[in-house]
Design a protein around this motif. Structure first.
Motif, PDB file in Angstrom:
ATOM      1  N   THR A  39       0.847  -1.190   0.000  1.00  0.00           N
ATOM      2  CA  THR A  39       0.000   0.000   0.000  1.00  0.00           C
ATOM      3  C   THR A  39       0.882   1.240   0.000  1.00  0.00           C
ATOM      4  OG1 THR A  39      -0.122   0.043   2.415  1.00  0.00           O
ATOM      5  CG2 THR A  39      -1.884  -1.120   1.255  1.00  0.00           C
ATOM      6  N   LYS A  40       0.283   2.366  -0.365  1.00  0.00           N
ATOM      7  CA  LYS A  40       0.990   3.645  -0.274  1.00  0.00           C
ATOM      8  C   LYS A  40       0.058   4.660   0.348  1.00  0.00           C
ATOM      9  CE  LYS A  40      -0.100   5.011  -5.000  1.00  0.00           C
ATOM     10  NZ  LYS A  40       0.437   5.341  -6.297  1.00  0.00           N
ATOM     11  N   LYS A  41       0.636   5.616   1.008  1.00  0.00           N
ATOM     12  CA  LYS A  41      -0.123   6.658   1.688  1.00  0.00           C
ATOM     13  C   LYS A  41      -0.457   7.755   0.681  1.00  0.00           C
ATOM     14  CE  LYS A  41      -0.743   7.887   6.182  1.00  0.00           C
ATOM     15  NZ  LYS A  41      -1.758   7.248   6.951  1.00  0.00           N
ATOM     16  N   GLN A  42      -1.725   8.124   0.619  1.00  0.00           N
ATOM     17  CA  GLN A  42      -2.167   9.226  -0.225  1.00  0.00           C
ATOM     18  C   GLN A  42      -3.042  10.120   0.649  1.00  0.00           C
ATOM     19  OE1 GLN A  42      -4.059   7.958  -3.842  1.00  0.00           O
ATOM     20  NE2 GLN A  42      -3.407   9.805  -4.901  1.00  0.00           N
ATOM     21  N   GLY A  43      -2.453  11.184   1.126  1.00  0.00           N
ATOM     22  CA  GLY A  43      -3.128  12.022   2.112  1.00  0.00           C
ATOM     23  C   GLY A  43      -3.237  11.253   3.415  1.00  0.00           C
ATOM     24  N   ASP A  44      -4.451  11.110   3.933  1.00  0.00           N
ATOM     25  CA  ASP A  44      -4.685  10.357   5.157  1.00  0.00           C
ATOM     26  C   ASP A  44      -5.078   8.911   4.895  1.00  0.00           C
ATOM     27  OD1 ASP A  44      -4.137  12.582   6.650  1.00  0.00           O
ATOM     28  OD2 ASP A  44      -6.234  13.166   6.910  1.00  0.00           O
ATOM     29  N   LEU A  45      -5.187   8.531   3.618  1.00  0.00           N
ATOM     30  CA  LEU A  45      -5.664   7.189   3.260  1.00  0.00           C
ATOM     31  C   LEU A  45      -4.546   6.260   2.837  1.00  0.00           C
ATOM     32  CD1 LEU A  45      -8.743   8.131   1.070  1.00  0.00           C
ATOM     33  CD2 LEU A  45      -8.775   7.332   3.423  1.00  0.00           C
ATOM     34  N   GLU A  46      -4.695   4.983   3.166  1.00  0.00           N
ATOM     35  CA  GLU A  46      -3.817   3.929   2.660  1.00  0.00           C
ATOM     36  C   GLU A  46      -4.458   3.389   1.389  1.00  0.00           C
ATOM     37  OE1 GLU A  46      -0.908   2.206   3.673  1.00  0.00           O
ATOM     38  OE2 GLU A  46      -0.588   3.864   5.068  1.00  0.00           O
ATOM     39  N   MET A  47      -3.751   3.471   0.280  1.00  0.00           N
ATOM     40  CA  MET A  47      -4.267   3.015  -1.009  1.00  0.00           C
ATOM     41  C   MET A  47      -3.494   1.775  -1.451  1.00  0.00           C
ATOM     42  SD  MET A  47      -6.508   5.376  -1.703  1.00  0.00           S
ATOM     43  CE  MET A  47      -6.842   5.341  -3.427  1.00  0.00           C
ATOM     44  N   ALA A  48      -4.197   0.826  -2.064  1.00  0.00           N
ATOM     45  CA  ALA A  48      -3.537  -0.367  -2.596  1.00  0.00           C
ATOM     46  C   ALA A  48      -2.580   0.059  -3.697  1.00  0.00           C
ATOM     47  CB  ALA A  48      -4.567  -1.347  -3.138  1.00  0.00           C
TER      48      ALA A  48
END
Length: 95
Positions: A39-48
């Motif tokens: 996963t990678k962090k995009q803002g406050d969200l963890e994205m696949a």
């Protein structure tokens, strides 16, 4: 008894268990398994980020490695779901 409702994608159930998603109806011959590898962090969200896609038989009597028919690795959940939906549709149509 009340039947449990699942999230659906293109009319088929989508169920998550940890970093694994199952797409398709277990009563049909094939399902898609999506494994979120990173996963990678995009803002406050963890994205696949990296997702492994498996087209597999839904028959639980088979050994796990014998169930897998086709595998691919994609960047992002959208691309993984897109190829998984195509594989599943084709497999179910050709059966």
């Amino acid at each position: 008894m009340e039947q449990e409702q699942f999230l659906t994608y293109k009319g088929k159930p989508l169920v998550r268990s940890g970093n694994t998603l199952y797409y398709g109806d277990m009563s049909e011959k094939y399902v898609i398994m999506l494994e979120i590898l990173s996963t990678k962090k995009q803002g406050d969200l963890e994205m696949a980020d990296r997702v492994k896609v498996h087209l597999m038989y839904s028959d639980i009597e088979l050994r796990a490695r014998d169930r897998v028919i086709k595998t691919s690795e994609k960047t992002g959940l959208y691309d993984a779901m897109d190829i998984g939906a195509i594989w599943l549709e084709r497999a179910l149509k050709n059966d």
